[in-house]
Write a protein that holds these residues in place. Sequence first.
Motif, short mmCIF file in Angstrom:
data_model
loop_
_atom_site.label_atom_id
_atom_site.label_comp_id
_atom_site.label_asym_id
_atom_site.label_seq_id
_atom_site.Cartn_x
_atom_site.Cartn_y
_atom_site.Cartn_z
N GLY A 125 7.76 4.71 -3.51
CA GLY A 125 6.54 5.50 -3.64
C GLY A 125 5.59 4.95 -4.66
N LEU A 126 4.75 5.83 -5.15
CA LEU A 126 3.62 5.47 -5.99
C LEU A 126 3.81 6.01 -7.40
CD1 LEU A 126 0.70 4.37 -6.20
CD2 LEU A 126 -0.07 6.50 -5.15
N TYR A 127 3.51 5.14 -8.41
CA TYR A 127 3.66 5.53 -9.81
C TYR A 127 2.42 5.10 -10.60
CZ TYR A 127 8.51 6.23 -8.46
OH TYR A 127 9.63 6.66 -7.82
N ARG A 128 2.12 5.86 -11.65
CA ARG A 128 0.90 5.60 -12.41
C ARG A 128 1.13 6.01 -13.86
NH1 ARG A 128 -4.99 5.68 -11.38
NH2 ARG A 128 -6.07 6.81 -13.02
N VAL A 132 3.90 10.66 -8.16
CA VAL A 132 2.65 11.23 -7.66
C VAL A 132 2.52 12.71 -7.98
CG1 VAL A 132 3.56 11.73 -5.35
CG2 VAL A 132 1.11 11.29 -5.66
N ASP A 133 3.62 13.44 -8.02
CA ASP A 133 3.53 14.86 -8.34
C ASP A 133 3.03 15.09 -9.76
OD1 ASP A 133 4.58 16.11 -5.88
OD2 ASP A 133 6.40 15.01 -6.39
N GLY A 134 3.19 14.08 -10.62
CA GLY A 134 2.76 14.22 -12.00
C GLY A 134 1.33 13.85 -12.26
N PHE A 135 0.67 13.14 -11.32
CA PHE A 135 -0.71 12.73 -11.60
C PHE A 135 -1.72 13.03 -10.50
CE2 PHE A 135 0.99 8.86 -9.52
CZ PHE A 135 0.01 8.59 -8.60
N ILE A 136 -1.29 13.56 -9.36
CA ILE A 136 -2.24 13.73 -8.27
C ILE A 136 -3.40 14.67 -8.63
CG2 ILE A 136 -0.93 15.60 -7.17
CD1 ILE A 136 -1.80 14.38 -4.46
N LYS A 180 -4.30 17.14 0.04
CA LYS A 180 -4.98 16.17 -0.85
C LYS A 180 -4.19 14.87 -0.85
CE LYS A 180 -6.27 15.41 -5.70
NZ LYS A 180 -7.66 15.02 -5.46
N ALA A 181 -4.88 13.74 -0.69
CA ALA A 181 -4.20 12.45 -0.60
C ALA A 181 -4.69 11.49 -1.69
CB ALA A 181 -4.45 11.82 0.77
N VAL A 182 -3.76 10.69 -2.22
CA VAL A 182 -4.09 9.59 -3.12
C VAL A 182 -3.41 8.34 -2.59
CG1 VAL A 182 -4.42 11.02 -5.16
CG2 VAL A 182 -2.16 10.11 -4.66
N GLY A 183 -4.06 7.20 -2.80
CA GLY A 183 -3.50 5.95 -2.32
C GLY A 183 -3.72 4.83 -3.31
N TYR A 184 -2.95 3.75 -3.13
CA TYR A 184 -3.03 2.62 -4.05
C TYR A 184 -2.77 1.35 -3.26
CZ TYR A 184 -2.12 -0.03 -8.41
OH TYR A 184 -2.16 -0.92 -9.46
N PHE A 185 -3.66 0.38 -3.43
CA PHE A 185 -3.54 -0.96 -2.85
C PHE A 185 -3.38 -1.92 -4.02
CE2 PHE A 185 -5.61 -5.02 -2.15
CZ PHE A 185 -5.24 -5.41 -0.88
N CYS A 186 -2.36 -2.78 -3.96
CA CYS A 186 -2.16 -3.71 -5.07
C CYS A 186 -1.45 -4.96 -4.59
CB CYS A 186 -1.35 -3.04 -6.18
SG CYS A 186 -1.14 -4.06 -7.67
N ILE A 194 0.86 -1.19 0.00
CA ILE A 194 0.00 0.00 0.00
C ILE A 194 0.89 1.24 0.00
CG2 ILE A 194 -0.20 0.18 2.53
CD1 ILE A 194 -3.17 0.96 2.06
N ALA A 195 0.47 2.26 -0.72
CA ALA A 195 1.20 3.53 -0.75
C ALA A 195 0.19 4.66 -0.71
CB ALA A 195 2.06 3.63 -2.00
N VAL A 196 0.52 5.69 0.05
CA VAL A 196 -0.32 6.89 0.13
C VAL A 196 0.59 8.10 0.04
CG1 VAL A 196 -1.93 8.23 1.53
CG2 VAL A 196 -2.04 5.73 1.58
N SER A 197 0.20 9.06 -0.78
CA SER A 197 0.95 10.30 -0.91
C SER A 197 0.02 11.48 -0.66
CB SER A 197 1.57 10.43 -2.31
OG SER A 197 2.59 9.48 -2.49
#
Length: 232
Positions: free
Chosen positions: A158-161, A224-228, A91-97, A83-86
């Motif tokens: 961290g988190l990538y998308r 995360v800075d590129g898609f939040i 404003k927060a975004v998170g991802y479970f995988c 799990i990652a949360v930024s």
Amino acid sequence: MSTLGPFLTLAAGAVLAVGLGVASITATPPAGNTAADTPTEAPAAGQTAAEPSSPTPSPSATSPEEIVKADYGGRVKGSGALIAVSVRNGKAVGYFCDGRSEVWFKGSGTAGELRLTGAADTGSKITAELDDGRAEGSVSIGGRKWRFVAPTVVKPSGLYRATAVVRGARLRAGWIVIRNQDGGYDQVGAAFAGEEQFGVPRLDSGRPTAPVTVAGTTVQPKDVDGFIEEMR
């Protein structure tokens, strides 16, 4: 010479002394009587007495402080998932995988807690308390609930998308990168276009935003800075 003269003089002096004593009592308030003991003047008709003003609480005393920037990542106990949360400016975004299933989350982060809801499924939740440089709480998905502890992380963790269009369907791919105790990096990711799932390659931990190929399409992972701001 009349003998009444002295008596009249004494009587007049006594009367004068009594008069001066009464005047002194009237002009001097009793000992201990102060302005606080004196009744205040009643307000005139149609007026109300002024009430004592109370201090107005400042916004910082009543509103939770938003987190300017923070990144958390860790393992979800009993699920095999990461799990990652930024958080950026509250404003927060998170991802479970876990490599087979995924859920994206969005919500808010304050100095004391994280509160996120599933981006596509509002029944999914992330709730965590923030303390001592980590997020500790639970993630609920599809009626199941797991605990997690996610310390703060720094890039490349961290988190990538990444997103693209594949055969007319919108592709979304996500990755979580977490540094492990051996000095390397653990990764998990998933990609979907509609209901169809595709395999994802590992990101280069040295250059995690380098282009990769997903479902035969070259995509550009973003941190995360590129898609939040896209996840409203």
